[in-house]
Design a protein around this motif. Structure first.
Motif, PDB file in Angstrom:
ATOM      1  N   GLU A  26    -119.147 -17.793  -7.948  1.00 40.32           N
ATOM      2  CA  GLU A  26    -119.332 -16.945  -6.544  1.00 40.32           C
ATOM      3  C   GLU A  26    -118.065 -16.329  -6.551  1.00 40.32           C
ATOM      4  OE1 GLU A  26    -121.148 -19.251  -3.864  1.00 40.32           O
ATOM      5  OE2 GLU A  26    -123.155 -19.395  -4.802  1.00 40.32           O
ATOM      6  N   GLY A  27    -116.832 -17.322  -6.395  1.00 41.10           N
ATOM      7  CA  GLY A  27    -115.657 -16.656  -5.866  1.00 41.10           C
ATOM      8  C   GLY A  27    -115.194 -15.503  -6.841  1.00 41.10           C
ATOM      9  N   LEU A  28    -115.230 -15.888  -8.360  1.00 42.40           N
ATOM     10  CA  LEU A  28    -114.775 -14.738  -9.075  1.00 42.40           C
ATOM     11  C   LEU A  28    -115.527 -13.595  -8.985  1.00 42.40           C
ATOM     12  CD1 LEU A  28    -113.684 -16.875 -12.182  1.00 42.40           C
ATOM     13  CD2 LEU A  28    -112.263 -15.745 -10.677  1.00 42.40           C
ATOM     14  N   ALA A  29    -116.837 -13.673  -8.824  1.00 43.73           N
ATOM     15  CA  ALA A  29    -117.744 -12.374  -8.704  1.00 43.73           C
ATOM     16  C   ALA A  29    -117.233 -11.714  -7.796  1.00 43.73           C
ATOM     17  CB  ALA A  29    -119.097 -12.877  -8.674  1.00 43.73           C
ATOM     18  N   GLN A  30    -116.804 -12.081  -6.777  1.00 44.94           N
ATOM     19  CA  GLN A  30    -116.390 -11.142  -5.695  1.00 44.94           C
ATOM     20  C   GLN A  30    -115.026 -10.448  -5.721  1.00 44.94           C
ATOM     21  OE1 GLN A  30    -115.872 -13.331  -1.887  1.00 44.94           O
ATOM     22  NE2 GLN A  30    -117.705 -13.482  -1.765  1.00 44.94           N
ATOM     23  N   VAL A  31    -114.367 -10.795  -7.073  1.00 49.23           N
ATOM     24  CA  VAL A  31    -113.272  -9.725  -7.506  1.00 49.23           C
ATOM     25  C   VAL A  31    -113.529  -9.197  -8.964  1.00 49.23           C
ATOM     26  CG1 VAL A  31    -111.570 -10.762  -6.085  1.00 49.23           C
ATOM     27  CG2 VAL A  31    -112.129 -11.966  -8.170  1.00 49.23           C
ATOM     28  N   ASP A  32    -114.983  -9.398  -9.179  1.00 47.35           N
ATOM     29  CA  ASP A  32    -115.463  -8.685 -10.306  1.00 47.35           C
ATOM     30  C   ASP A  32    -114.930  -9.197 -11.706  1.00 47.35           C
ATOM     31  OD1 ASP A  32    -116.675  -6.927 -12.266  1.00 47.35           O
ATOM     32  OD2 ASP A  32    -115.050  -5.676 -12.226  1.00 47.35           O
ATOM     33  N   ALA A  33    -114.926 -10.511 -11.851  1.00 46.00           N
ATOM     34  CA  ALA A  33    -114.265 -11.642 -12.672  1.00 46.00           C
ATOM     35  C   ALA A  33    -115.389 -12.654 -13.007  1.00 46.00           C
ATOM     36  CB  ALA A  33    -113.040 -12.015 -12.490  1.00 46.00           C
ATOM     37  N   ARG A  34    -114.957 -13.218 -14.306  1.00 48.51           N
ATOM     38  CA  ARG A  34    -115.766 -14.440 -14.628  1.00 48.51           C
ATOM     39  C   ARG A  34    -114.755 -15.506 -15.231  1.00 48.51           C
ATOM     40  NH1 ARG A  34    -120.909 -12.450 -18.189  1.00 48.51           N
ATOM     41  NH2 ARG A  34    -121.316 -10.307 -17.056  1.00 48.51           N
ATOM     42  N   LYS A  35    -115.123 -16.537 -15.251  1.00 48.12           N
ATOM     43  CA  LYS A  35    -114.368 -17.707 -15.708  1.00 48.12           C
ATOM     44  C   LYS A  35    -113.789 -17.172 -17.123  1.00 48.12           C
ATOM     45  CE  LYS A  35    -117.512 -20.891 -15.799  1.00 48.12           C
ATOM     46  NZ  LYS A  35    -118.295 -22.049 -16.031  1.00 48.12           N
ATOM     47  N   TRP A  36    -114.636 -16.814 -17.955  1.00 45.58           N
ATOM     48  CA  TRP A  36    -114.051 -16.429 -19.228  1.00 45.58           C
ATOM     49  C   TRP A  36    -112.836 -15.469 -19.077  1.00 45.58           C
ATOM     50  CZ3 TRP A  36    -115.940 -20.452 -21.310  1.00 45.58           C
ATOM     51  CH2 TRP A  36    -117.184 -20.828 -21.249  1.00 45.58           C
ATOM     52  N   TYR A  78    -110.611 -15.148 -16.781  1.00 39.56           N
ATOM     53  CA  TYR A  78    -109.446 -15.777 -16.540  1.00 39.56           C
ATOM     54  C   TYR A  78    -108.798 -16.658 -17.481  1.00 39.56           C
ATOM     55  CZ  TYR A  78    -106.142 -19.266 -14.125  1.00 39.56           C
ATOM     56  OH  TYR A  78    -105.284 -19.910 -13.879  1.00 39.56           O
ATOM     57  N   ALA A  79    -109.789 -17.459 -18.224  1.00 36.70           N
ATOM     58  CA  ALA A  79    -109.417 -18.099 -19.377  1.00 36.70           C
ATOM     59  C   ALA A  79    -108.598 -17.523 -20.728  1.00 36.70           C
ATOM     60  CB  ALA A  79    -110.592 -18.925 -20.071  1.00 36.70           C
ATOM     61  N   VAL A  80    -109.260 -16.162 -20.841  1.00 33.07           N
ATOM     62  CA  VAL A  80    -108.580 -15.650 -21.794  1.00 33.07           C
ATOM     63  C   VAL A  80    -107.041 -14.806 -21.301  1.00 33.07           C
ATOM     64  CG1 VAL A  80    -108.684 -13.107 -23.119  1.00 33.07           C
ATOM     65  CG2 VAL A  80    -110.636 -14.839 -23.003  1.00 33.07           C
ATOM     66  N   LEU A  81    -106.987 -14.348 -20.163  1.00 31.88           N
ATOM     67  CA  LEU A  81    -105.985 -13.689 -19.585  1.00 31.88           C
ATOM     68  C   LEU A  81    -104.745 -14.639 -19.466  1.00 31.88           C
ATOM     69  CD1 LEU A  81    -107.197 -11.214 -16.868  1.00 31.88           C
ATOM     70  CD2 LEU A  81    -106.338 -10.800 -19.104  1.00 31.88           C
ATOM     71  N   ALA A  82    -105.114 -15.813 -18.971  1.00 33.57           N
ATOM     72  CA  ALA A  82    -104.366 -17.067 -18.642  1.00 33.57           C
ATOM     73  C   ALA A  82    -103.819 -17.277 -20.249  1.00 33.57           C
ATOM     74  CB  ALA A  82    -104.618 -18.269 -18.200  1.00 33.57           C
ATOM     75  N   SER A  83    -104.499 -17.410 -21.165  1.00 37.23           N
ATOM     76  CA  SER A  83    -104.165 -17.957 -22.452  1.00 37.23           C
ATOM     77  C   SER A  83    -103.107 -16.800 -22.925  1.00 37.23           C
ATOM     78  CB  SER A  83    -105.253 -18.257 -23.263  1.00 37.23           C
ATOM     79  OG  SER A  83    -104.962 -17.904 -24.595  1.00 37.23           O
ATOM     80  N   LEU A  84    -103.474 -15.413 -22.783  1.00 39.82           N
ATOM     81  CA  LEU A  84    -102.384 -14.597 -23.283  1.00 39.82           C
ATOM     82  C   LEU A  84    -101.162 -14.433 -22.372  1.00 39.82           C
ATOM     83  CD1 LEU A  84    -104.945 -11.397 -23.660  1.00 39.82           C
ATOM     84  CD2 LEU A  84    -103.922 -12.585 -25.535  1.00 39.82           C
ATOM     85  N   GLN A  85    -101.214 -14.874 -21.461  1.00 42.38           N
ATOM     86  CA  GLN A  85     -99.947 -14.912 -20.478  1.00 42.38           C
ATOM     87  C   GLN A  85     -99.110 -16.035 -21.132  1.00 42.38           C
ATOM     88  OE1 GLN A  85     -98.973 -12.857 -17.195  1.00 42.38           O
ATOM     89  NE2 GLN A  85     -98.119 -14.541 -16.206  1.00 42.38           N
ATOM     90  N   GLU A  86     -99.767 -17.092 -21.402  1.00 38.18           N
ATOM     91  CA  GLU A  86     -98.921 -18.451 -21.497  1.00 38.18           C
ATOM     92  C   GLU A  86     -98.487 -18.510 -23.027  1.00 38.18           C
ATOM     93  OE1 GLU A  86    -100.909 -21.771 -20.152  1.00 38.18           O
ATOM     94  OE2 GLU A  86    -100.897 -20.886 -18.230  1.00 38.18           O
ATOM     95  N   HIS A  87     -99.458 -17.905 -23.873  1.00 37.96           N
ATOM     96  CA  HIS A  87     -98.986 -18.337 -25.400  1.00 37.96           C
ATOM     97  C   HIS A  87     -98.626 -16.895 -25.979  1.00 37.96           C
ATOM     98  CE1 HIS A  87    -101.108 -21.932 -24.160  1.00 37.96           C
ATOM     99  NE2 HIS A  87    -100.509 -22.466 -24.967  1.00 37.96           N
ATOM    100  N   GLY A  88     -98.760 -15.906 -25.443  1.00 37.70           N
ATOM    101  CA  GLY A  88     -98.635 -14.730 -26.249  1.00 37.70           C
ATOM    102  C   GLY A  88     -99.898 -14.149 -26.541  1.00 37.70           C
ATOM    103  N   PRO A  89     -99.642 -12.889 -27.258  1.00 35.96           N
ATOM    104  CA  PRO A  89    -100.913 -12.248 -27.869  1.00 35.96           C
ATOM    105  C   PRO A  89    -101.538 -13.161 -29.130  1.00 35.96           C
ATOM    106  CG  PRO A  89     -98.860 -10.724 -27.735  1.00 35.96           C
ATOM    107  CD  PRO A  89     -98.452 -12.139 -27.443  1.00 35.96           C
ATOM    108  N   GLY A  90    -102.500 -12.497 -29.633  1.00 41.38           N
ATOM    109  CA  GLY A  90    -103.245 -13.319 -30.622  1.00 41.38           C
ATOM    110  C   GLY A  90    -104.409 -12.726 -31.262  1.00 41.38           C
ATOM    111  N   GLY A 133    -103.408  -6.045 -16.629  1.00 37.96           N
ATOM    112  CA  GLY A 133    -104.156  -7.413 -16.571  1.00 37.96           C
ATOM    113  C   GLY A 133    -103.236  -8.608 -16.071  1.00 37.96           C
ATOM    114  N   ARG A 134    -101.944  -8.431 -16.261  1.00 38.37           N
ATOM    115  CA  ARG A 134    -100.907  -9.358 -15.663  1.00 38.37           C
ATOM    116  C   ARG A 134    -101.234  -9.547 -13.998  1.00 38.37           C
ATOM    117  NH1 ARG A 134     -96.262  -7.572 -18.499  1.00 38.37           N
ATOM    118  NH2 ARG A 134     -97.258  -7.879 -20.595  1.00 38.37           N
ATOM    119  N   ARG A 135    -101.329  -8.386 -13.571  1.00 39.86           N
ATOM    120  CA  ARG A 135    -101.542  -8.297 -12.245  1.00 39.86           C
ATOM    121  C   ARG A 135    -102.656  -8.801 -11.538  1.00 39.86           C
ATOM    122  NH1 ARG A 135    -102.386  -2.659 -10.291  1.00 39.86           N
ATOM    123  NH2 ARG A 135    -101.516  -1.855 -12.203  1.00 39.86           N
ATOM    124  N   HIS A 136    -103.893  -8.441 -12.630  1.00 38.77           N
ATOM    125  CA  HIS A 136    -105.146  -9.035 -12.168  1.00 38.77           C
ATOM    126  C   HIS A 136    -105.233 -10.509 -12.281  1.00 38.77           C
ATOM    127  CE1 HIS A 136    -109.560  -9.129 -12.016  1.00 38.77           C
ATOM    128  NE2 HIS A 136    -109.665  -9.638 -13.184  1.00 38.77           N
TER     129      HIS A 136
END
Lengths: 167, 167
Positions: B43-53, B55-67, B116-119
């Motif tokens: 519900e919370g993520l839906a309010q910013v037009d996002a889903r769990k996935w 977040y998972a992908v973006l966070a992974s990209l930011q932490e471990h770099g591209p892939g 993406g980083r801002r998001h």
DNA sequence: CCTACATCGTTAGGCTGGCTAACGCAAGAG
DNA sequence: CTCTTGCGTTAGCCAGCCTAACGATGTAGG
């Protein structure tokens, strides 16, 4: 505060957050752990031809006595639309009896049978073992604490947001 | 020990188990709590037009770099068949870029964009708040312990049964 | 070079669990 | 008698998880 960003090849743009926030997010840990737990329980119960719902219904019957399908639904958190099927399965195997309620002809009274009670004892044993496996890495004290923390959390959320018919 | 069973109207046939085993079963607490947690996060993520996935992908990209997509899949636990859709959504919104890998033409290299980083920062904030709500009844120390217990459990089970591609 | 095998992105589909909607029936309230 | 509520049941939606298969590409061995 100082302007030291804009370094394009540096992935961490000023983020001072815990590096592995992904892994540490409680929500993520919870769903991961639940997936694992569900797998374990389902597999274990399947070996004695049972499902989680079977246990929930039988245990509820034994602890709170007979009840209508709607009552059971509220006690176990199973939707009454799904309860039908669960009770069919349990009745087929002779673990419960479904009889029309003479006092209210809309209702069925569900009663656990002697066989059902035997089956429940078996399931309880199976589940005990499975939980031992599930909580293996924790000491007894830690297990208690884990359960206690979860209980408090769940109570908190189910009280003020009765989204689930659980309990 | 004495023979006092056979009383047909007494539901407890010699069971000395904890009365509310249903509510205390860790597996049950876990799935209940996860249901609650998932609801909250979705519900919370839906309010910013996002889903769990997302977040998972973006966070992974930011932490471990591209892939590559397969790499991301392994890092986040999202099946590569589902990753396609997630990346489509993220690319549509300009949060990631999907470029063919010159070194291996089977692969796409996924990179997080500035947007993406801002998001991601926004999502992190949203999730922080949601977790505050999720763990509201616990003290900071208890929250840490909760997370620590979950982590240990999950590590234990994902190591010896790599059923999930998580982590 | 040829062959065998593994990996990649993608599409399609299955299964399950949680959840909603609607039905006909019965009970209770006014 | 009507209105509302609760009951059991059926049907169906949707998201998550998961498998299978495909064509394209890469790798290793002979």
């Amino acid at each position: 505060m100082t302007s030291r960003a804009e370094a394009a090849d540096m992935p961490y743009d000023g983020e001072t957050k815990t590096p592995d926030r992904l892994r540490r997010r409680a929500s993520r840990l919870l769903s991961g752990m639940t997936a694992q737990s569900d797998r374990l329980m389902n597999e274990g119960l399947a070996q004695v031809d049972a499902r989680k719902w079977h246990y929930a219904v039988l245990a509820s019957l034994q602890e709170h006595g007979p009840g209508s399908q709607a009552t059971l639904s509220r006690r176990t958190g199973i939707y009454r639309s799904d309860m039908v099927g669960v009770l069919n399965e349990l009745a087929e195997r002779g673990f419960v009896e479904r009889a029309p309620d003479p006092d209210d002809r809309r209702r069925n009274v569900i009663t656990i049978t002697a066989q059902g009670r035997r089956h429940l004892r078996r399931l309880d044993k199976v589940l005990d073992d499975l939980h031992d496996e599930l909580l293996a890495p924790l000491t007894p004290a830690e297990r208690d604490q884990f359960v206690q923390l979860l209980t408090r959390l769940l109570d908190h959320h189910t009280q003020q947001a009765p989204h689930l018919p659980i309990s």
